[in-house]
Design a protein around this motif. Sequence first.
Motif, short mmCIF file in Angstrom:
data_model
loop_
_atom_site.label_atom_id
_atom_site.label_comp_id
_atom_site.label_asym_id
_atom_site.label_seq_id
_atom_site.Cartn_x
_atom_site.Cartn_y
_atom_site.Cartn_z
N LEU A 28 -8.67 -16.37 -25.50
CA LEU A 28 -8.30 -15.63 -24.28
C LEU A 28 -8.84 -16.34 -23.04
CD1 LEU A 28 -8.81 -11.92 -25.35
CD2 LEU A 28 -6.70 -13.00 -24.61
N GLN A 29 -10.07 -16.83 -23.16
CA GLN A 29 -10.65 -17.50 -22.00
C GLN A 29 -9.89 -18.77 -21.67
OE1 GLN A 29 -14.68 -18.83 -22.49
NE2 GLN A 29 -15.08 -18.78 -20.28
N SER A 30 -9.45 -19.48 -22.70
CA SER A 30 -8.76 -20.74 -22.46
C SER A 30 -7.42 -20.51 -21.76
CB SER A 30 -8.56 -21.50 -23.77
OG SER A 30 -7.57 -20.86 -24.55
N VAL A 31 -6.81 -19.33 -21.97
CA VAL A 31 -5.51 -19.09 -21.32
C VAL A 31 -5.64 -18.17 -20.12
CG1 VAL A 31 -4.24 -19.42 -23.47
CG2 VAL A 31 -4.89 -17.12 -22.78
N SER A 32 -6.85 -17.77 -19.75
CA SER A 32 -6.94 -16.74 -18.70
C SER A 32 -6.36 -17.22 -17.38
CB SER A 32 -8.39 -16.27 -18.54
OG SER A 32 -9.20 -17.35 -18.16
N ALA A 81 4.50 -20.38 -20.09
CA ALA A 81 4.15 -19.06 -20.63
C ALA A 81 5.16 -18.01 -20.19
CB ALA A 81 2.74 -18.68 -20.18
N ALA A 82 5.53 -18.06 -18.90
CA ALA A 82 6.48 -17.06 -18.39
C ALA A 82 7.84 -17.20 -19.05
CB ALA A 82 6.60 -17.19 -16.87
N GLY A 95 5.87 -10.04 -22.07
CA GLY A 95 6.27 -11.29 -22.68
C GLY A 95 5.46 -12.46 -22.16
N THR A 96 5.22 -12.47 -20.84
CA THR A 96 4.44 -13.55 -20.26
C THR A 96 3.04 -13.59 -20.86
OG1 THR A 96 5.66 -13.36 -18.20
CG2 THR A 96 3.53 -14.45 -18.10
N ALA A 97 2.40 -12.43 -20.99
CA ALA A 97 1.06 -12.37 -21.57
C ALA A 97 1.09 -12.89 -23.00
CB ALA A 97 0.54 -10.94 -21.52
N ILE A 98 2.10 -12.44 -23.78
CA ILE A 98 2.21 -12.90 -25.16
C ILE A 98 2.49 -14.40 -25.20
CG2 ILE A 98 3.57 -12.71 -27.29
CD1 ILE A 98 1.80 -10.35 -26.85
N GLY A 99 3.31 -14.87 -24.26
CA GLY A 99 3.63 -16.29 -24.20
C GLY A 99 2.37 -17.13 -23.98
N ALA A 100 1.54 -16.68 -23.04
CA ALA A 100 0.29 -17.40 -22.77
C ALA A 100 -0.60 -17.38 -24.01
CB ALA A 100 -0.43 -16.76 -21.58
N LEU A 101 -0.68 -16.22 -24.65
CA LEU A 101 -1.51 -16.06 -25.84
C LEU A 101 -1.01 -16.97 -26.97
CD1 LEU A 101 -3.88 -14.30 -26.70
CD2 LEU A 101 -2.25 -12.71 -27.70
N PHE A 102 0.29 -17.02 -27.10
CA PHE A 102 0.91 -17.82 -28.15
C PHE A 102 0.48 -19.29 -28.02
CE2 PHE A 102 4.22 -20.14 -30.32
CZ PHE A 102 4.56 -19.31 -31.38
N VAL A 103 0.59 -19.80 -26.79
CA VAL A 103 0.19 -21.19 -26.56
C VAL A 103 -1.29 -21.37 -26.87
CG1 VAL A 103 -0.06 -22.97 -24.81
CG2 VAL A 103 2.01 -21.59 -24.88
N ALA A 123 7.34 -28.28 -27.23
CA ALA A 123 8.19 -27.91 -28.36
C ALA A 123 8.33 -26.39 -28.46
CB ALA A 123 7.61 -28.47 -29.65
N VAL A 124 7.22 -25.68 -28.28
CA VAL A 124 7.27 -24.21 -28.32
C VAL A 124 8.20 -23.69 -27.24
CG1 VAL A 124 5.95 -22.10 -27.95
CG2 VAL A 124 4.98 -23.95 -29.32
N LEU A 125 8.10 -24.27 -26.07
CA LEU A 125 8.93 -23.81 -24.96
C LEU A 125 10.41 -24.02 -25.26
CD1 LEU A 125 9.27 -22.73 -22.15
CD2 LEU A 125 8.89 -25.01 -21.24
N VAL A 126 10.74 -25.20 -25.75
CA VAL A 126 12.16 -25.48 -26.04
C VAL A 126 12.68 -24.51 -27.11
CG1 VAL A 126 13.73 -27.16 -27.05
CG2 VAL A 126 12.07 -27.88 -25.35
N ILE A 127 11.87 -24.29 -28.16
CA ILE A 127 12.31 -23.38 -29.21
C ILE A 127 12.50 -21.96 -28.66
CG2 ILE A 127 11.60 -22.25 -31.36
CD1 ILE A 127 10.19 -24.96 -32.04
#
Lengths: 357, 505
Positions: free
Chosen positions: A67-71, A292-293, A309-317, A340-344
């Motif tokens: 969480l801290q790394s994506v905050s 992320a967005a 979705g944006t929050a989940i996107g950031a978390l996913f990365v 790659a995640v973004l393109v998928i």
Amino acid sequence: MTEKLGMDSQLAEKTNADRPKPAARAVLPMRHLAIRYGFLTLLFGLIVFFSLATRGFTSPQAAVFILQSVSITGILALGVTATLVVGGFDLSIGSIATSSMMAAAYVMVVLEQNALVAVLACLAIGALVGLINGLIICYMRVPDLLATLGMMFLLIGLQRIPTEGRSIAAGMTMPDGSTAEGTFSPAFLALGRHRFDFFIQNLVPASVVVLIVLAVLIWFFLEYTRFGRMMYAVGSNARAAEFAGAPVKAYKIWAYVISGVFASIGGILLAARLGRGDIASGNNLLLDAVAAALIGFAVLGAAKPNAFGTAIGALFVGVLLQGLTMMNVPYYTQDFVKGAVLVIALVFTFALLGRTR
Amino acid sequence: MGSATFRATFRIAGLRKSFGPNEVLRGVSLELRGGEVTVLMGANGAGKSTLVKIMSGIYRADRGVMMLGETPFAPSSPAEAMRAGVVTVHQNIDDGVVGALDVASNLVLDRFNGPGRGIFFNPRRTRREAREVAQRMGLSIDLKADLTDLPLADRQMVAIARAMAHKPQVMVLDEPTSSLSSHEANRLFSLIDRLRERGVAILYISHRMSDIRRVADRIVSLRDGAISGLFEDKPLDYEGAVDAMLGQSLGQSGIAARAATKPVFEARDLQLKPGATPFSLAVGAGEIVAVTGLVGVGKTLLSETVFGLQAPLAGAMRLDGTSYAPATPAAAIARGVFLVAKDRAKTGIVPDFNVYENMSLPFLPRLSRLGVTRRGTERAAARAQIADLKIVCRSERDDLATLSGGNQQKVTVARWLAQPSRLLVLDEPFQGVDISARHDIAAKLRGSAGDRATLIFLTELDEALETADRILVMSEHTLVGEHRNENVDMERLLADVAGGQVGAA
């Protein structure tokens, strides 16, 4: 927009003969479920995989670390989501964040002010830049991408002028040869370093708390207030929103102000974490936040910008990078993985959702 | 019409097409003959557009064959269909033209891609070829003009002229007059006459009875994806064709014209355009007033003036006895003046929103508490409107894009009926709507008139006669006639509409 209009009539024709047919019904829910929960399932699968494949991935400390790394990127991403909602885009968020970081350092180290003044100065910069972006886009009719691209360049240059290109740290030598007297105040540094107790002592960093609070705020604002609803209307069909009595330009300008303020909050946290105004940091902020967005489009089959979705996107990365790092995948592959995640996610959003809607 | 022209130049047999679970075409068989205009009638969602898209190579049929003369015709792209001799002019005008280019380039656009063309763009050759195309069609438009500067009607003439340049064997016209004035429509009809003489087989799709009476040699009715009637004995049985298309008889509604109780909205010496004659107008409580007139005479301008989107050049408006000069739509809405604007796709619908979100859009301030929306209230209001206007949908949470055109239009009208208004303005509320949806909307308007003043802008006289208590006629940005909707003197009404250019109408 024209694409939507064309689709409109075609869809109308297509779905008009829409009578429930028992045979076809059984197939649809599966596909529907896949679209709706596919991305969340994938996230869950990743977490399960990493916790089996590595040691210590599931500890509370590791979760907080992710969480801290994506905050900071998460906060920027939430801001840019607001501009995506009104059908715009803000490329200047990364440079607003770094400008705000430099401003915080300058206010404390060179001007010798306290933490509150530094924070307020940063927020004011974010709001002002957002306002200028909005005015240029709405009243000067400059396309959003170009206006904010210009602003990005401007700010990257501007933040270097006061110190003639130097990074700002306590005790630095000023251009005129004197030494800066001020220091980063402890209260300010606490924003980056303090950890709150949460079941375990000193667990949750302040930046994670800020991220969660801002995420809940913007989510509630966009989903449950009439202002948020109108912003979606402006993004989907600005003329229809205007004909429904909405001040379209005001909504757009506010979206850029929100984006600017969020970016400046990200900058404050960055300055507090680093403890100096580092001109070399924050290079990846823009791309990470935008990614992320955009990944967020795919979450819950929304196919549109949304805060959750944006929050989940950031978390996913964050989860993916942390897991790969713990599996000793080299750091230089990180950008590739994000891309790659973004393109998928984008293919998922536009190809899959486009066909069923 | 010699016997030689009676061989079928285009035949369709057993055409089927499904989108997912929805079977849109269920075995359509149809013949088009050279030198004849076949009119295709069908309600919204009957499958007309799908049929057109298959003929023009945009979709492929699931089953069935098409024959052009003696050769099978199964185009895989619009370009292929066009090269084979089947040319389509689509309903959505902006699909047919490119806004970024000038008229000349648009006229010869399709030639840029033909085989054997050079790499370089030759402006002089383009202009020369464009001039030929324009002359053959009797088109008098400045070839150097930017397409975006042209009125809608001229853009359509450009699209048609380009299609004609292919010397097509079969021509499909999908509601070509929906945005043309009657003068321009007449130009189109004479063009169709010329094509008919050359032996082209024409499929003409339209809702407008006046068009159909003017051009039809035979009528085919499409209903629920199948042919429900074929009419080719002269004189053509128009009512039978409408019945076949709707599957029911719709009685012509006899209107009992009501008189206004007290004035609600007044406009005095309003001037809309430099040089236009100022006019005055009053609409009373409980009264429905239709303003009719040709396309481009200022009807939309007047509706936008009343709604605060435009300021009048001169004159004043009053609402309920007090001065009324809205600067924005929000100000107009606050005073209880609502506008159901023309062209719902552009100005009405938010495509990403569902039904109830679309309906509550203008009234969110009223429907929320402290800025927080109250979905329960919104959905209850939407459900009431859905039942009231017989909107066909599964629930108020359906995405608007899943509704048929007629039902989308009902949603945009329902939006403004959901809250009480002082003056309800509707600009072409029946555009692209089938007859039964039109009757539902008109009945609802008349039933709910109550204490409100209602102003409807309509190009079609039939629609005005069907809904209004009083009919005003507009011409050249001013009002030129007034008729109470009771034993209307049709000749005088038509003369007013023609506004001096009686010969043209």
